[in-house]
Write an enzyme that holds these catalytic residues in place. Structure first.
Site, short mmCIF file in Angstrom:
data_model
loop_
_atom_site.label_atom_id
_atom_site.label_comp_id
_atom_site.label_asym_id
_atom_site.label_seq_id
_atom_site.Cartn_x
_atom_site.Cartn_y
_atom_site.Cartn_z
N LYS A 186 0.85 -1.19 0.00
CA LYS A 186 0.00 0.00 0.00
C LYS A 186 0.88 1.22 0.00
O LYS A 186 1.98 1.21 0.53
CB LYS A 186 -0.88 0.02 1.25
CG LYS A 186 -2.10 0.89 1.11
CD LYS A 186 -3.17 0.15 0.34
CE LYS A 186 -4.47 0.85 0.31
NZ LYS A 186 -5.57 -0.08 0.04
N1 GLU Z 1 -7.08 0.27 -3.26
C1 GLU Z 1 -7.90 -0.89 -3.48
C2 GLU Z 1 -7.93 -1.76 -2.25
O1 GLU Z 1 -7.75 -1.31 -1.15
C3 GLU Z 1 -7.51 -1.62 -4.74
C4 GLU Z 1 -6.13 -2.18 -4.75
C5 GLU Z 1 -5.72 -2.77 -6.09
O2 GLU Z 1 -6.53 -2.81 -7.00
O3 GLU Z 1 -4.56 -3.15 -6.20
O4 GLU Z 1 -8.23 -2.91 -2.31
#
Ligand code: GLU
Length: 476
Positions: A107
């Site tokens: 993240k």
């Molecule tokens: N930000 C989204 C999540 O928390 C999508 C992450 C992604 O598609 O890699 O799942």
């Protein structure tokens, strides 16, 4: 919110993880290896804006590399900090494992209020942040693939992809370095709606699980259920829209930054979204009752509560007053570990974040595969499928007239049957299948193990055992 008895977001994730591993037979070494975040990179960079050099702070955290690339969004928000990105990266590991997206968890975040900058400034900032991450392989199609999150969308993803390609001109798979791109820049149809669509599919599957519905003290189907949604951003908007337009749900409350709107007869989701875009908030919306203390609407009488905004909004201070028998965590971490305990005590069923909002990463997975295969889904098969269906229709019509039966296929049936699946249909079908399969793997643990009394613990058990199997297969 972080009073002494209210753990931080990362501590909450650890507490929930610990509850699950206590029921597993992992070696202490492996238990610790899976829990910890492998690395968090902090970057501070300057961008010249409005005649001044402004310094920004950003993070990219990698929780687990049992599978690569690692995957997870990049958020733009003023509250971004290391603790938060690490918690979110851990959730990504478990989320990907649960829905069988072949990624480790990561993240990123940038401490910024995107509303304070215009588009050109945001592009400069995004490209500079991306540059810092790309040169350290923290954005890379085979190692680390970001996506949108709170405060970012397809526009930012397009800038990131372009930045990567400028810096890696001979990488034929460069487009796969980030997902959530616009369709005209290597994206996939259905990605923007995917997380909200996943929430809808998750609820549909929950209501097919008679035992689960009974445990929530509910009955019937989604039709006619009253829903409160917190946050009409990308996720909350699409979830509310699909549930009201396609499943017969009534959206009785919408909570936004500047307060909430309620209407026991159901709110018009599109009209409100439109109003927010034009007026910056819901306060002056004419078609519903306005409640200034938005958070109090989390406690409104309803069947389903959908927190789709920030983490920690349901905590020790208000959990006791939340009356919805079913909560689906469209946001990451909206229920603190303390609130989770209170709600479990009351018999509230919580469909946990790692499952509920996994639609986004699931369709990201499809986009990444599309980018690596360099071809749109359905391009080879669609017309061939249509031609074969046409053969059956022609033959049925011939038999019907030759035999004198005189059956006629309805034009509606013919149109639907003849239409070969394009990319959007295939994405939705793959997402639906993923959400159903993952729900069933969680629910069987929930219903069959006497020592597991909630879906979150079940989800952690399924996810952790998959991660543990990967580590074991590597000989760790
Ligand atoms: N930000 C989204 C999540 O928390 C999508 C992450 C992604 O598609 O890699 O799942």
């Amino acid at each position: 919110m972080n009073t002494p008895e209210e753990p931080t977001f990362r501590e909450s994730v650890d507490i929930m993880y610990n509850r699950a591993v206590a029921l597993m037979d992992l070696s202490p070494g492996l238990e610790e290896k899976i829990r910890v975040c492998n690395a968090t990179y902090t970057v501070r960079f300057g961008v010249r804006l409005r005649g001044e050099l402004k310094t920004f702070t950003g993070y990219r955290s990698v929780h687990s590399e049992h599978m690569e690339p690692v995957k997870g969004g990049i958020r733009y928000a003023t509250g971004v900090n290391q603790d938060e990105v690490e918690a979110l990266a851990a959730l990504m590991t478990y989320k990907c494992a649960l829905v069988e997206a072949p990624f480790g968890g990561s993240k990123g975040g940038l401490c910024i209020d995107p509303r304070e900058y215009d588009e050109n400034e945001l592009e400069l900032i995004t490209r500079r942040f991306a540059y810092e991450l790309i040169k350290r392989d923290l954005i890379n199609p085979s190692q680390n693939v970001p996506a949108p999150d709170m405060g970012t969308g397809e526009r930012e993803m397009a800038w990131i992809a372009d930045q990567y390609k400028r810096m890696n001109t001979t990488d034929i798979n460069g487009t796969a370095c980030v997902t959530g791109k616009p369709t005209n820049a290597g994206g996939i149809q259905g990605r923007t709606e995917a997380t909200g669509r996943g929430v809808q599919y998750a609820l549909q599957e929950f209501f097919r699980d008679a035992d689960g519905v009974k445990k929530a003290g509910m009955s019937g189907t989604l039709d006619g259920k009253s829903v409160v949604v917190q946050g009409l951003g990308n996720v909350g908007y699409h979830a509310a829209k699909f549930l009201s337009e396609e499943d017969g749900c009534k959206i009785v409350g919408i909570i936004e930054r500047d307060g909430a709107l309620t209407d026991p007869n159901g709110l018009d989701v599109d009209a409100i979204r439109h109003w927010i875009a034009g007026h910056g908030g819901v306060a002056t919306y004419p078609g519903a009752t306005y409640v200034e203390d938005g958070a109090s609407v989390l406690e409104l009488d309803c069947d389903i509560l959908i927190p789709a905004a920030l983490e920690g909004v349901i905590n020790r201070t208000n959990a006791g007053r939340v009356t919805a028998p079913l909560i689906i965590e469209a946001a990451n971490g909206p229920v603190t570990a303390g609130a989770d305990e209170i709600l479990r005590g009351k018999g509230t069923v919580i469909i946990p974040d790692m499952y509920a909002n996994a639609g986004g990463v699931t369709v990201s997975y499809f986009e990444w595969v599309k980018n690596l295969s360099h071809i749109r889904f359905g391009r080879m098969q669609r017309r061939q499928e249509e031609a074969r269906h046409q053969l059956i229709i022609d033959e049925l019509e011939r038999l019907s007239s030759d035999s004198g039966i005189g059956w006629e296929l309805s034009p509606n049936f013919k149109t639907k049957y003849l239409r070969g699946a394009g990319e959007l249909e295939l994405v939705r079908s793959g997402l639906d299948d993923t959400m159903r399969t993952a729900y069933q793997s969680m629910a069987s643990v929930w219903h069959e193990r006497g020592d597991v009394d909630d879906l979150r613990t079940a989800a952690y058990l399924v996810a952790i055992s998959k991660v543990a199997d990967s580590y074991r297969a590597k000989g760790l």
